[in-house]
Design an enzyme around this catalytic site. Structure first.
Site, mmCIF file in Angstrom:
data_model
loop_
_atom_site.group_PDB
_atom_site.id
_atom_site.type_symbol
_atom_site.label_atom_id
_atom_site.label_comp_id
_atom_site.label_asym_id
_atom_site.label_seq_id
_atom_site.Cartn_x
_atom_site.Cartn_y
_atom_site.Cartn_z
ATOM 1 N N VAL A 8 11.217 4.053 4.996
ATOM 2 C CA VAL A 8 10.040 4.166 5.865
ATOM 3 C C VAL A 8 9.478 2.776 6.168
ATOM 4 C CG1 VAL A 8 9.385 6.504 5.183
ATOM 5 C CG2 VAL A 8 8.597 4.551 3.811
ATOM 6 N N GLU B 85 17.121 0.120 16.684
ATOM 7 C CA GLU B 85 16.025 1.037 16.966
ATOM 8 C C GLU B 85 15.526 0.765 18.378
ATOM 9 O OE1 GLU B 85 11.630 1.608 15.153
ATOM 10 O OE2 GLU B 85 13.244 1.792 13.675
ATOM 11 N N ARG C 231 11.545 -0.790 7.429
ATOM 12 C CA ARG C 231 12.203 -1.347 8.615
ATOM 13 C C ARG C 231 13.696 -1.092 8.506
ATOM 14 N NH1 ARG C 231 7.851 -1.367 10.480
ATOM 15 N NH2 ARG C 231 6.720 -3.072 11.526
ATOM 16 N N ASP D 18 13.012 7.021 8.715
ATOM 17 C CA ASP D 18 12.036 6.959 9.807
ATOM 18 C C ASP D 18 12.274 5.721 10.651
ATOM 19 O OD1 ASP D 18 9.663 8.059 11.125
ATOM 20 O OD2 ASP D 18 8.677 6.208 10.460
ATOM 21 N N ALA E 125 6.210 8.032 11.258
ATOM 22 C CA ALA E 125 5.529 8.301 9.992
ATOM 23 C C ALA E 125 4.017 8.156 10.125
ATOM 24 C CB ALA E 125 6.040 7.363 8.901
ATOM 25 N N GLY F 185 0.796 -1.219 0.000
ATOM 26 C CA GLY F 185 0.000 0.000 0.000
ATOM 27 C C GLY F 185 0.827 1.267 0.000
ATOM 28 N N HIS G 146 10.553 6.833 14.018
ATOM 29 C CA HIS G 146 9.473 5.902 13.669
ATOM 30 C C HIS G 146 8.102 6.531 13.938
ATOM 31 C CE1 HIS G 146 8.948 1.297 13.044
ATOM 32 N NE2 HIS G 146 7.948 1.969 12.478
#
Length: 338
Positions: free
Chosen positions: A249, A280, A251, A275, A301, A170, A299
């Site tokens: 955006v 992380e 992983r 992002d 977004a 998507g 992270h």
């Protein structure tokens, strides 16, 4: 995902289904019954179940569906499923399901329907990807720290650029739509070579290197699986033309962080908008925080204001499918891992 007492924001985005999605007209046969919303029965998600005609009840031997609202907790969920083998459908909260990889690996062939939120958050994430790309191309990371007027004539345009999007979900579909006004030439890299509408060409992952040749901008929007981990390493970064911009955006594990730091420091890579990172959270003092022409957003977004109503919509759709009305959206293939 959110404070149960807080008002539920209205959805300002719509669901975007990926090019890889396959939708049937007939429901998947599962045994319907009470649905447990776990580990916390947040009001927005309980309402989403009930709005679609489902019955929310505490976990018991009668439970047939589970809406899981925590971003992780695979071990807890595994114990729950072992103790309640009659559960037929599970809804996970995020588009990426790598946090549940071990659990999904065990789920292959268990007869359960697994669904995620893939496609539900595509619009806010694609919007963020476009923001990062424009900001890095226009040298914003460096300019926001300037303390004096200095005209250096640096900065590049997105118009007419050669853009590579890795992934065909998507996010990729929505980003293709957002890029249309810029007249870009877009290549989508996905697991298969099945064409993606809106892309000038579609290449399989085995031809990633070819796709990177001539790229001005590379956007990572693919799922993190065992096969895709480290997809962008030193060789791929060097294959990108000097000055190319990388946006991630998806992983952080898709990129070799050490190689990324080196490519930015050498000047070969023109900039990066991230992002997501690996590790992380990105530790304080990590070289990426000081890397030239690099933006790191933590992270965010898709914020809770955006995701809560979208996840509620996904829950309602899949509760209807669970009850026999339509097809499940965001089906997970436990073998593929997404």
């Amino acid at each position: 995902m959110t404070d149960a007492a807080a008002p539920v924001p209205l959805a300002r985005h719509r669901v975007v289904l990926g090019a890889a999605e396959v939708h049937g007209t007939a429901p998947t046969p599962v045994e319907a019954g009470p649905i447990a919303v776990l580990p916390t029965a947040e009001r927005a998600f309980v309402d989403a179940v009930e709005r679609a005609g489902g019955v929310v009840a505490p976990l018991s031997t009668a439970t047939r569906g589970v809406v899981w609202t925590a971003s992780s907790g695979g071990d807890d969920l595994a114990h729950l499923l072992d103790a309640h083998p009659a559960i037929a459908w599970l809804q996970l909260p995020w588009a990426g399901v790598d946090a549940f990889a071990g659990l999904l690996g065990r789920a292959a062939g268990d007869g359960r329907v697994w669904t995620s939120a893939k496609g539900a958050y595509a619009q806010p994430v694609a919007e963020h990807a476009l923001m990062l790309a424009l900001a890095v191309l226009r040298e914003i990371p460096r300019r926001v720290h300037a303390t004096s007027w200095h005209v250096d004539e640096l900065g590049r345009t997105l118009y007419g650029a050669n853009v590579v999007i890795v992934g065909a979900g998507g996010i990729a579909v929505e980003l293709l739509r957002l890029l249309e006004p810029f007249g870009v030439h877009t290549t989508v890299v996905r697991r298969s070579a099945v064409p993606v509408a809106g892309a000038a060409r579609t290449l399989p992952t085995t031809r990633l290197g070819e796709a990177l040749d001539g790229a001005d901008l590379v956007v990572l929007a693919a799922a993190l699986t065992g096969d895709s981990r480290g997809l962008i390493g030193a060789a791929e970064l060097q294959r990108m033309p000097r000055g190319c911009v990388l946006v991630n955006v998806a992983r952080g594990g898709l990129v070799d962080t050490e190689a990324l730091v080196e490519a930015l420091a050498s000047g070969h890579l023109g900039g990066a908008g991230l992002d997501v990172t690996d590790p992380e959270p990105l530790p304080t003092g990590h070289p990426l925080w000081q890397a030239p022409n690099c933006i790191v957003t933590p992270h965010v977004a898709d914020t809770e204001e955006m995701t809560v109503p979208l996840f509620a919509e996904r829950i309602s759709q899949n509760v209807r499918a669970f009850l026999g009305d339509g097809a499940f959206e965001g089906r997970i293939d436990p073998v593929a891992g997404y």
